[in-house]
Design an enzyme around this catalytic site. Structure first.
Site, PDB file in Angstrom:
ATOM      1  N   TYR A 276       0.756  -1.291   0.015  1.00  0.00           N
ATOM      2  CA  TYR A 276      -0.061   0.055   0.112  1.00  0.00           C
ATOM      3  C   TYR A 276       0.679   1.119  -0.082  1.00  0.00           C
ATOM      4  O   TYR A 276       1.931   1.319  -0.624  1.00  0.00           O
ATOM      5  CB  TYR A 276      -0.702   0.126   1.112  1.00  0.00           C
ATOM      6  CG  TYR A 276      -2.137   0.823   0.807  1.00  0.00           C
ATOM      7  CD1 TYR A 276      -3.046   0.704  -0.453  1.00  0.00           C
ATOM      8  CD2 TYR A 276      -2.466   1.790   1.678  1.00  0.00           C
ATOM      9  CE1 TYR A 276      -4.156   1.201  -0.767  1.00  0.00           C
ATOM     10  CE2 TYR A 276      -3.687   2.602   1.043  1.00  0.00           C
ATOM     11  CZ  TYR A 276      -4.517   2.541   0.164  1.00  0.00           C
ATOM     12  OH  TYR A 276      -5.414   3.308  -0.360  1.00  0.00           O
TER      13      TYR A 276
ATOM     14  N   ARG B  26      -8.889  10.608  -8.053  1.00  0.00           N
ATOM     15  CA  ARG B  26      -8.194  11.389  -6.908  1.00  0.00           C
ATOM     16  C   ARG B  26      -7.371  10.239  -6.468  1.00  0.00           C
ATOM     17  O   ARG B  26      -7.593   9.911  -5.082  1.00  0.00           O
ATOM     18  CB  ARG B  26      -8.991  12.277  -5.955  1.00  0.00           C
ATOM     19  CG  ARG B  26      -7.977  13.120  -5.215  1.00  0.00           C
ATOM     20  CD  ARG B  26      -9.024  13.477  -4.028  1.00  0.00           C
ATOM     21  NE  ARG B  26      -9.305  12.260  -3.138  1.00  0.00           N
ATOM     22  CZ  ARG B  26      -8.381  11.998  -2.112  1.00  0.00           C
ATOM     23  NH1 ARG B  26      -7.181  12.776  -1.974  1.00  0.00           N
ATOM     24  NH2 ARG B  26      -8.732  10.890  -1.150  1.00  0.00           N
TER      25      ARG B  26
ATOM     26  N   LYS C 128      -6.194  -1.930  -1.117  1.00  0.00           N
ATOM     27  CA  LYS C 128      -7.283  -1.910   0.064  1.00  0.00           C
ATOM     28  C   LYS C 128      -7.709  -3.253   0.668  1.00  0.00           C
ATOM     29  O   LYS C 128      -7.630  -3.484   1.891  1.00  0.00           O
ATOM     30  CB  LYS C 128      -8.252  -0.816  -0.152  1.00  0.00           C
ATOM     31  CG  LYS C 128      -7.922   0.583  -0.077  1.00  0.00           C
ATOM     32  CD  LYS C 128      -8.157   1.351   1.151  1.00  0.00           C
ATOM     33  CE  LYS C 128      -7.527   2.609   1.122  1.00  0.00           C
ATOM     34  NZ  LYS C 128      -7.988   3.400   2.407  1.00  0.00           N
TER      35      LYS C 128
ATOM     36  N   GLU D  35     -13.942   4.843  -2.705  1.00  0.00           N
ATOM     37  CA  GLU D  35     -12.482   5.189  -2.580  1.00  0.00           C
ATOM     38  C   GLU D  35     -11.811   6.193  -3.756  1.00  0.00           C
ATOM     39  O   GLU D  35     -12.248   5.694  -4.800  1.00  0.00           O
ATOM     40  CB  GLU D  35     -11.939   3.726  -2.772  1.00  0.00           C
ATOM     41  CG  GLU D  35     -10.217   3.949  -2.330  1.00  0.00           C
ATOM     42  CD  GLU D  35     -10.004   4.323  -0.954  1.00  0.00           C
ATOM     43  OE1 GLU D  35      -8.997   5.086  -0.734  1.00  0.00           O
ATOM     44  OE2 GLU D  35     -10.859   4.087  -0.044  1.00  0.00           O
ATOM     45  N   ASP D  36     -11.305   6.925  -3.324  1.00  0.00           N
ATOM     46  CA  ASP D  36     -10.529   7.998  -4.206  1.00  0.00           C
ATOM     47  C   ASP D  36     -11.302   8.515  -5.299  1.00  0.00           C
ATOM     48  O   ASP D  36     -10.658   8.590  -6.541  1.00  0.00           O
ATOM     49  CB  ASP D  36      -9.288   7.083  -4.268  1.00  0.00           C
ATOM     50  CG  ASP D  36      -8.170   7.282  -3.813  1.00  0.00           C
ATOM     51  OD1 ASP D  36      -8.325   7.788  -2.662  1.00  0.00           O
ATOM     52  OD2 ASP D  36      -6.868   6.601  -3.864  1.00  0.00           O
TER      53      ASP D  36
ATOM     54  N   ASP E  44     -13.975   5.910   2.753  1.00  0.00           N
ATOM     55  CA  ASP E  44     -12.910   5.765   3.679  1.00  0.00           C
ATOM     56  C   ASP E  44     -12.091   7.224   3.566  1.00  0.00           C
ATOM     57  O   ASP E  44     -11.590   7.481   4.760  1.00  0.00           O
ATOM     58  CB  ASP E  44     -11.846   4.616   3.072  1.00  0.00           C
ATOM     59  CG  ASP E  44     -10.919   4.661   4.220  1.00  0.00           C
ATOM     60  OD1 ASP E  44     -11.059   4.541   5.354  1.00  0.00           O
ATOM     61  OD2 ASP E  44      -9.433   4.599   3.669  1.00  0.00           O
ATOM     62  N   ASP E  45     -11.974   7.874   2.261  1.00  0.00           N
ATOM     63  CA  ASP E  45     -11.332   9.243   2.310  1.00  0.00           C
ATOM     64  C   ASP E  45     -11.837  10.150   3.388  1.00  0.00           C
ATOM     65  O   ASP E  45     -10.990  11.151   3.841  1.00  0.00           O
ATOM     66  CB  ASP E  45     -11.242   9.523   1.057  1.00  0.00           C
ATOM     67  CG  ASP E  45     -10.671   8.637   0.138  1.00  0.00           C
ATOM     68  OD1 ASP E  45      -9.503   8.241   0.142  1.00  0.00           O
ATOM     69  OD2 ASP E  45     -11.290   8.300  -1.013  1.00  0.00           O
TER      70      ASP E  45
ATOM     71  N   ASN F  30      -0.731  11.610   1.312  1.00  0.00           N
ATOM     72  CA  ASN F  30      -0.292  10.527   0.841  1.00  0.00           C
ATOM     73  C   ASN F  30      -0.003  10.575  -0.666  1.00  0.00           C
ATOM     74  O   ASN F  30      -0.650  11.381  -1.341  1.00  0.00           O
ATOM     75  CB  ASN F  30      -0.968   9.315   1.001  1.00  0.00           C
ATOM     76  CG  ASN F  30      -0.929   8.685   2.377  1.00  0.00           C
ATOM     77  OD1 ASN F  30       0.183   8.616   3.152  1.00  0.00           O
ATOM     78  ND2 ASN F  30      -1.893   8.352   2.890  1.00  0.00           N
TER      79      ASN F  30
ATOM     80  N   ASN G 248      -2.483   6.020   9.328  1.00  0.00           N
ATOM     81  CA  ASN G 248      -2.928   5.272   8.276  1.00  0.00           C
ATOM     82  C   ASN G 248      -4.088   4.739   8.526  1.00  0.00           C
ATOM     83  O   ASN G 248      -4.638   4.105   9.596  1.00  0.00           O
ATOM     84  CB  ASN G 248      -2.009   4.173   8.075  1.00  0.00           C
ATOM     85  CG  ASN G 248      -2.027   3.266   6.918  1.00  0.00           C
ATOM     86  OD1 ASN G 248      -3.078   2.890   6.282  1.00  0.00           O
ATOM     87  ND2 ASN G 248      -0.832   2.955   6.249  1.00  0.00           N
TER      88      ASN G 248
END
Length: 545
Positions: free
Chosen positions: A97, A150, A168, A239-240, A262-263, A402, A446
């Protein structure tokens, strides 16, 4: 001895990563399952195989080569892959990751070996259910989906972003024991606006500009409905996604289906946990903490929202709680007089004179904590960090962007510029820093401390929704597991080696909320910890006959 149930034998068995044991197949298994002659004659234990893997891995000369090697192992022997990762998590997580997964995504089309997960494009409109039926496993419980807009702090990587759902879900298994067959990575390939990818003949995605508007929304809606029909017990993780879509999708679906982002929510939870621990070190209670965020996207606003929830639980009114959170974006301090603020920023816009210099904003607002979620490398300059130290005996400096190359400041910079006083955490790992004879161990904020445990709790309880209360409870649970020894070293999180213990504890808290709030049709078991444990996959080889 376990029954031989899967029906595969010979080469088919060796080519199934969930069943393959390689040289660990016993002599009897080799005879009965048609493997004799297809493997070298010597039988090795899983521990011996791990030794071989570690030796080969550590001879690789770059982290990207290590990533490729580990993914290849995952593709041929999942139990061995997860045994290696689980038993050596400190070493393996930065490879599978962040930060290495960022490099892998940037070069995804160039290092592509074997497809993992499902790729869904705009051309698949009207047949997404057919695509889901192509997935070989029927009991999917955890889905991680992205549209690649993203990826970490790297921006729009389009279909190359598939490395994030894959990574993930690997952490769901390694950190919380969710069975690999219950995990489904999805890439919603709706194009990319990154010209270098559109010009790359090895780019694996649809070479077109991003789909926007109602057509995009309809495609996501079809995917969500198909998932509900095909996998009714699955939890859907966004996610993202880009900021606009991330907030809109979470608002649209969080009260309809079992889902989270999650972001927004995972980042908020792990950051709040770090602030709880930092409060123990600094002596400033959360209820009194004034926070300045550098970055006002989905991560920053998500953290602010959860802090408001946490303060409300401590009796602080909503308006006062929001007043403790200040934001600084690409155009300066987020203040009420600005006319360019999108909706998610407006709720944190306060009455104050405009400011476009971070150090000046720190001097004026006098925050106890500076949290970076901007993706802007080096944004925490020496004057800014020294201003924090001038205001606080123990300034809280969280540089959470990150991968490592995007961090607002390094651990060494934070400790050096504050003469070792900083309470520091980062999104990607940094090595310990020795200053004036004292070693400081930076915490890693994290999300892997949070989302695997939340997912495990949701799956074990068969929760129908994922709520903010669950993420608040996860933050409190994580903070409670940071020991006095951790804090004495400057680390605001438990050691990563304890991640399965952490995930189990968070899962217990999340499942408890699901049962207490009636968010599941299941009866609460007499022994909830046993239920959690029963759902945790162990990467050990089964005996097939």
């Amino acid at each position: 001895m376990k029954n031989y149930r899967h029906g595969k034998r010979g080469v088919d068995l060796l080519h199934d990563p969930l069943l393959n044991k390689g040289t660990a197949f016993s002599d009897h298994e080799r005879t009965v399952l048609g493997l004799r002659g297809l493997l070298p004659p010597r039988i090795h234990t899983q521990a011996e195989q791990v030794t071989r893997v570690l030796g080969s891995l550590r001879r690789k000369t770059s982290d990207l080569e290590k990533y490729i090697y580990l993914i290849a192992l995952q593709e041929r022997n999942e139990a061995l892959f997860y045994r290696v990762v689980t038993d050596h998590l400190d070493e393996m997580m930065p490879i599978i990751y962040t930060p290495t997964v960022g490099q892998a995504c940037q070069r995804w089309g160039h290092i592509f070996r074997r497809s993992r997960g499902l790729y869904i494009t705009a051309a698949d409109r009207g047949r997404i259910m057919t695509l889901l039926r192509n997935w070989p496993y029927s009991d999917v419980r955890m889905i991680v989906a992205t549209d690649g807009e993203r990826i970490l702090g790297l921006g729009d990587l389009g279909a190359n972003g598939m490395g994030i759902p894959v990574g993930k879900l690997s952490l769901y298994t390694a950190c919380a024991g969710i069975h690999p067959a219950q995990c489904l990575p999805i890439m919603l390939d709706v194009g990319t606006n990154t010209q270098s990818l559109l010009d790359d003949p090895l780019y694996i995605g649809t070479p077109q500009k991003r789909l926007r508007g109602p057509e995009y929304d309809d495609l996501v809606e079809e995917l969500v409905r198909a998932v509900q029909q095909m996998y009714p017990a699955a939890c859907f993780q966004f996610e993202d996604f880009g900021n606009a879509n991330a907030f809109a999708l979470l608002q649209r679906y969080q009260d309809r289906i079992c889902c989270f982002n999650d972001d927004i929510q995972g980042t908020a939870s792990v950051t709040l946990a770090g602030l709880y621990s930092a409060a123990r070190l600094s002596g400033v209670r959360l209820a009194d903490l004034r926070i300045l965020f550098y970055g006002a996207g989905e991560a920053g606003i998500g953290i602010g929202d959860l802090i408001v929830e946490a303060l409300a639980a401590e009796g602080v009114g909503e308006a006062a709680a929001r007043r403790q959170c200040w934001f600084f974006d690409s155009k300066g301090l987020v203040v009420r007089s600005r006319t360019d603020l999108v909706a998610h920023k407006q709720r944190f816009a306060h009455d104050h004179a405009p400011a476009t210099d971070l150090t000046a904003a720190i001097t004026e607002l006098k925050p106890h904590a500076l949290i970076g979620v901007s993706g802007m490398a080096g944004a925490f300059t020496e004057p800014a960090v020294r201003a924090m130290a001038a205001l606080n005996p123990r300034p809280i400096i969280f540089a959470l962007s990150n991968p490592t190359s995007k961090s607002e400041c390094t651990a060494e910079q934070a400790y050096t510029w504050t003469n070792g006083a900083a309470i520091y955490a980062s999104g990607s790992p940094f090595a310990p820093v020795t200053l004036d004879g004292r070693t400081h161990v930076p915490g890693q904020g994290n999300n892997a401390y949070i989302f695997p445990g939340v997912g495990l709790g949701v799956i074990a309880s068969q929760a129908t929704r994922v709520t903010d209360e669950m993420f608040l409870s996860a933050a409190r649970t994580l903070a409670s597991l940071a020991t006095d020894r951790d804090l004495a070293q400057g680390r605001v999180y438990p050691e990563l080696a304890r991640i399965r213990e952490v995930s189990s504890a968070i899962a217990l808290a999340v499942a408890g909320i699901a049962f207490d709030r009636g968010l599941t049709r299941q009866m609460r078991p007499a022994d909830l910890p046993a239920l959690i444990k029963a759902h945790m996959y162990q990467p050990d080889y089964e005996e097939y006959i």
